[in-house]
Design a protein around this motif. Structure first.
Motif, short mmCIF file in Angstrom:
data_model
loop_
_atom_site.label_atom_id
_atom_site.label_comp_id
_atom_site.label_asym_id
_atom_site.label_seq_id
_atom_site.Cartn_x
_atom_site.Cartn_y
_atom_site.Cartn_z
N SER A 215 0.83 -1.21 0.00
CA SER A 215 0.00 0.00 0.00
C SER A 215 0.86 1.26 0.00
O SER A 215 0.49 2.27 -0.61
N ALA A 216 2.02 1.20 0.65
CA ALA A 216 2.90 2.37 0.69
C ALA A 216 3.40 2.72 -0.70
O ALA A 216 3.47 3.89 -1.09
N ALA A 217 3.74 1.71 -1.49
CA ALA A 217 4.21 1.94 -2.86
C ALA A 217 3.09 2.49 -3.73
O ALA A 217 3.31 3.36 -4.58
N LEU A 218 1.86 2.00 -3.51
CA LEU A 218 0.72 2.48 -4.28
C LEU A 218 0.45 3.95 -4.01
O LEU A 218 0.15 4.72 -4.93
N MET A 219 0.57 4.35 -2.76
CA MET A 219 0.35 5.75 -2.39
C MET A 219 1.35 6.68 -3.07
O MET A 219 1.06 7.84 -3.34
N ALA A 220 2.53 6.15 -3.37
CA ALA A 220 3.59 6.96 -3.98
C ALA A 220 3.41 7.11 -5.49
O ALA A 220 4.12 7.89 -6.12
N MET A 221 2.46 6.35 -6.09
CA MET A 221 2.26 6.40 -7.54
C MET A 221 0.80 6.64 -7.90
O MET A 221 0.15 5.78 -8.51
N PRO A 222 0.25 7.79 -7.54
CA PRO A 222 -1.17 8.06 -7.85
C PRO A 222 -1.45 8.10 -9.36
O PRO A 222 -2.56 7.84 -9.79
N GLN A 223 -0.41 8.45 -10.15
CA GLN A 223 -0.61 8.52 -11.60
C GLN A 223 -0.90 7.13 -12.19
O GLN A 223 -1.58 7.02 -13.22
N ALA A 224 -0.40 6.07 -11.56
CA ALA A 224 -0.67 4.72 -12.04
C ALA A 224 -2.16 4.40 -11.94
O ALA A 224 -2.74 3.79 -12.83
N LEU A 225 -2.79 4.82 -10.86
CA LEU A 225 -4.22 4.61 -10.69
C LEU A 225 -5.03 5.38 -11.74
O LEU A 225 -6.06 4.90 -12.21
N GLU A 226 -4.55 6.56 -12.09
CA GLU A 226 -5.25 7.37 -13.10
C GLU A 226 -5.21 6.68 -14.46
O GLU A 226 -6.21 6.64 -15.19
N ILE A 227 -4.06 6.13 -14.80
CA ILE A 227 -3.92 5.40 -16.07
C ILE A 227 -4.84 4.18 -16.08
O ILE A 227 -5.55 3.91 -17.05
N LEU A 228 -4.83 3.44 -14.97
CA LEU A 228 -5.70 2.27 -14.87
C LEU A 228 -7.17 2.65 -14.98
O LEU A 228 -7.98 1.93 -15.57
N ARG A 229 -7.52 3.78 -14.40
CA ARG A 229 -8.91 4.23 -14.44
C ARG A 229 -9.39 4.38 -15.88
O ARG A 229 -10.46 3.88 -16.24
N TRP A 230 -8.63 5.05 -16.73
CA TRP A 230 -9.07 5.29 -18.10
C TRP A 230 -8.98 4.03 -18.97
O TRP A 230 -9.81 3.83 -19.86
N LEU A 231 -8.02 3.19 -18.68
CA LEU A 231 -7.98 1.90 -19.37
C LEU A 231 -9.23 1.09 -19.00
O LEU A 231 -9.83 0.43 -19.85
N GLY A 232 -9.61 1.16 -17.73
CA GLY A 232 -10.81 0.48 -17.28
C GLY A 232 -12.07 1.00 -17.94
O GLY A 232 -12.96 0.24 -18.32
N VAL A 233 -12.16 2.32 -18.10
CA VAL A 233 -13.33 2.93 -18.76
C VAL A 233 -13.46 2.41 -20.19
O VAL A 233 -14.55 2.01 -20.64
N VAL A 234 -12.35 2.39 -20.92
CA VAL A 234 -12.36 1.93 -22.32
C VAL A 234 -12.74 0.46 -22.39
O VAL A 234 -13.58 0.06 -23.21
N PHE A 235 -12.13 -0.35 -21.55
CA PHE A 235 -12.37 -1.79 -21.59
C PHE A 235 -13.80 -2.14 -21.21
O PHE A 235 -14.45 -2.95 -21.86
N LEU A 236 -14.32 -1.53 -20.15
CA LEU A 236 -15.69 -1.79 -19.74
C LEU A 236 -16.69 -1.30 -20.79
O LEU A 236 -17.73 -1.93 -21.02
N GLY A 237 -16.37 -0.18 -21.44
CA GLY A 237 -17.21 0.31 -22.53
C GLY A 237 -17.28 -0.68 -23.68
O GLY A 237 -18.34 -0.92 -24.26
N TRP A 238 -16.12 -1.28 -23.97
CA TRP A 238 -16.06 -2.28 -25.05
C TRP A 238 -16.89 -3.51 -24.68
O TRP A 238 -17.63 -4.05 -25.52
N LEU A 239 -16.80 -3.96 -23.43
CA LEU A 239 -17.60 -5.09 -22.98
C LEU A 239 -19.10 -4.77 -23.04
O LEU A 239 -19.92 -5.63 -23.39
N ALA A 240 -19.45 -3.52 -22.71
CA ALA A 240 -20.86 -3.11 -22.76
C ALA A 240 -21.38 -3.16 -24.20
O ALA A 240 -22.49 -3.66 -24.45
#
Length: 202
Positions: A59-84
């Protein structure tokens, strides 16, 4: 120790049930009887791995890389949209989609890849498993027993999804039922994608 186990079981069980995209995908595979136990098993393995990593300080490493979560968020939006979109197309085709699906089942590799993507492209998964759950676990008398309880919740839930979806397949495999199921799954995936895009998490 029992209290730590039950806390892990209840807290993590509630979190797992709330992750809609993952549950909808595993259930849809179970209804199709298309490598559904593999999909459920991969979800279990991913949860157990993330729970364990979270309790050991990732969790400490994750807190240090908030930009990684942002990238995952938009990849998730695209992928879930494709599944929909895929689900809506199947719902609109009805009987033809069912017959095509029976003629050309998806490969195990394709099912596992999609399961992994649905699981890992949601930043909320990391916030829950690497931040929230360790925060609760740190307050327990026995961290190992807490992780065992959390892992049991994942095994029980995804096992139930795989079994119940497969058991109900004869009833739910009618063309009209497939239209409703695919339409519902499409709406769920689209709603989750919009929520992820505008709110940043589920």
């Amino acid at each position: 120790m029992l209290e730590s186990y039950l806390t892990g079981l209840i807290v993590c069980g509630g979190i797992i049930v709330a992750i809609g995209a993952q549950n909808a995908y595993v259930l849809s595979q179970a209804i199709r009887r298309e490598h559904h136990w593999w999909a459920a098993g991969l979800c279990m393995a991913a949860d157990i791995t993330l729970f364990t990593l979270g309790m050991f300080g990732v969790s400490a490493a994750l807190m240090a890389m908030p930009q990684a979560l942002e990238i995952l968020r938009w990849l998730g939006v695209v992928f879930l949209g494709w599944l929909a979109i895929q689900a809506f197309v199947r719902a609109s085709r009805g009987r033809a989609a069912l017959e095509t699906g029976e003629a050309s089942r998806r490969s195990l590799k394709g099912v596992l890849f999609t399961t992994l993507a649905v699981t890992l492209l949601n930043p909320q998964v990391y916030l829950d498993t690497l931040l929230l759950i360790p925060a609760v676990g740190a307050q327990q008398e026995n961290a190992t027993t807490f992780v065992a309880g959390a892992s049991s919740a994942s095994v029980l839930w995804f096992g139930l999804l795989a079994w119940s979806g497969s058991a109900l397949a004869p009833v739910l495999s009618r063309p009209l039922a497939w239209r409703v199921i695919d339409g519902t799954i499409g709406l769920m995936m689209a709603a989750i994608a919009f929520h992820l895009a505008f709110n940043g998490s589920l």
